[in-house]
Design a protein around this motif. Sequence first.
Motif, PDB file in Angstrom:
ATOM      1  N   GLU A  92      84.895  42.140  35.196  1.00  0.00           N
ATOM      2  CA  GLU A  92      85.174  43.665  34.925  1.00  0.00           C
ATOM      3  C   GLU A  92      85.511  44.200  36.034  1.00  0.00           C
ATOM      4  O   GLU A  92      86.272  45.197  36.172  1.00  0.00           O
ATOM      5  CB  GLU A  92      83.809  44.177  34.231  1.00  0.00           C
ATOM      6  N   CYS A  93      84.894  44.002  37.308  1.00  0.00           N
ATOM      7  CA  CYS A  93      85.233  44.698  38.420  1.00  0.00           C
ATOM      8  C   CYS A  93      86.684  44.503  38.908  1.00  0.00           C
ATOM      9  O   CYS A  93      87.433  45.374  39.409  1.00  0.00           O
ATOM     10  CB  CYS A  93      84.341  44.043  39.720  1.00  0.00           C
ATOM     11  N   PHE A  94      87.078  43.151  38.681  1.00  0.00           N
ATOM     12  CA  PHE A  94      88.473  43.006  38.831  1.00  0.00           C
ATOM     13  C   PHE A  94      89.445  43.806  38.005  1.00  0.00           C
ATOM     14  O   PHE A  94      90.530  44.058  38.297  1.00  0.00           O
ATOM     15  CB  PHE A  94      88.745  41.419  38.543  1.00  0.00           C
ATOM     16  N   LEU A  95      89.145  43.541  36.682  1.00  0.00           N
ATOM     17  CA  LEU A  95      89.865  44.348  35.631  1.00  0.00           C
ATOM     18  C   LEU A  95      89.869  45.832  36.023  1.00  0.00           C
ATOM     19  O   LEU A  95      91.129  46.459  35.838  1.00  0.00           O
ATOM     20  CB  LEU A  95      89.270  44.142  34.217  1.00  0.00           C
ATOM     21  N   MET A  96      89.009  46.633  36.465  1.00  0.00           N
ATOM     22  CA  MET A  96      88.811  47.753  36.609  1.00  0.00           C
ATOM     23  C   MET A  96      89.978  48.371  38.072  1.00  0.00           C
ATOM     24  O   MET A  96      90.577  49.115  38.072  1.00  0.00           O
ATOM     25  CB  MET A  96      87.536  48.340  36.982  1.00  0.00           C
ATOM     26  N   ALA A  97      89.782  47.481  38.810  1.00  0.00           N
ATOM     27  CA  ALA A  97      90.816  47.272  39.917  1.00  0.00           C
ATOM     28  C   ALA A  97      92.442  47.306  39.317  1.00  0.00           C
ATOM     29  O   ALA A  97      93.028  48.098  40.115  1.00  0.00           O
ATOM     30  CB  ALA A  97      90.609  46.208  41.182  1.00  0.00           C
ATOM     31  N   LEU A  98      92.688  46.234  38.664  1.00  0.00           N
ATOM     32  CA  LEU A  98      93.951  46.256  38.031  1.00  0.00           C
ATOM     33  C   LEU A  98      94.294  47.375  37.309  1.00  0.00           C
ATOM     34  O   LEU A  98      95.395  47.862  37.535  1.00  0.00           O
ATOM     35  CB  LEU A  98      93.740  44.877  37.046  1.00  0.00           C
ATOM     36  N   ILE A  99      93.390  47.892  36.422  1.00  0.00           N
ATOM     37  CA  ILE A  99      93.931  49.053  35.855  1.00  0.00           C
ATOM     38  C   ILE A  99      94.011  50.239  36.456  1.00  0.00           C
ATOM     39  O   ILE A  99      94.980  51.136  36.349  1.00  0.00           O
ATOM     40  CB  ILE A  99      92.813  49.092  34.388  1.00  0.00           C
TER      41      ILE A  99
END
Length: 357
Positions: A88-95
């Motif tokens: 989720e940390c990675f997804l938030m950075a992507l989004i």
Amino acid sequence: MNPAEDAKGTDAERPRKLGLCLLCGLPGAGKSTFARVLGHWLRQERGWAVGVLSYDDLLPDEFLDSAGEQPPTSQWKMFRQELLKYLECFLMALINGCQMSAPSNKTEAMWEDFITCLKDQDLIISAALEAQPFYLLAKTAVSRPLVLVLDDNFYYQSMRYEVYQLARKYSLGFCQLFLDCPLETCLQRNGQRPQAVPTEIIRLMGRKIERPNPEKNAWEHNSLIIGSPAHSSEANLEVADLLLTALENPVKYVEDNIEQKETDRIICSANIFHKADQTLRRIVSETMKEAKDEQVLPNNLKLLAEELNKLKAEILEDLRQGKLCFQQTTGISDVISFFCNEKDNIVQKYFSKQHQH
């Protein structure tokens, strides 16, 4: 224009495509090999960015005991949830198009393995900072459609549903690939591994595994069951079509989705039942130990065990049939409280008998 050039595009031309793909099946079914082949094919033929996250590779060595066996269910579940937190940390950075930092509470070795996994696939790069390290998104991760493949057994529907909830939370594409491999073939392949999974565990998984069931669960409609051989060009094209469908039709979060709430309730009920079963077993075991320490007579010990187990079975059956309803926020505390009150009444009777003797 070739498919690779067409797929890359730019952010200005089309919305960002981002999806989660679950790769599930028994140990030895060929998931990791399939993930590597698929990832290479998607990068070369479609020009997509791919991140393969293998749960086996991200599990720290200290989670395994001296015999190479997996940790207890509760500890294993905590690991899975922690890994989803990293994802989720990675997804938030992507989004959000921002840098990625480490979560406050993390298992150091597991976080480092997660970071190394993303770096090795050209998805992030390190950025030096005096106090707190952080990570920048690599150009590969932000300039192309990105599929994150989660490689694990995922033999329970509830395990897969946790990932679906993440896709729903961020409106991501979601799909499932189930590798259908005969049990005996899985056992044979597993036996050739340096760190083999115990045979009895694989056989147990084989009996318990829950295949994707789109007819029963609407959220599993983007699912594909792949038989052997799994690496044919036809299989690659079929999988690519499924992935493209998922990317172009991200899961929509609907606040008042009655069907979704019902699914949530079922999953929640299953989790509460499992937790209640484990906790009540422990309480019965501790109570019997206490009775032995109190030197309750053997015949009374047997009767006490029968009464406690009967009480436990009755409460669990009521819970299973929905006669006991509890909110997710309260968990199983009311169930445990009710059991303990009834248990104390039973125990007092046998302890009183002991003192009379």
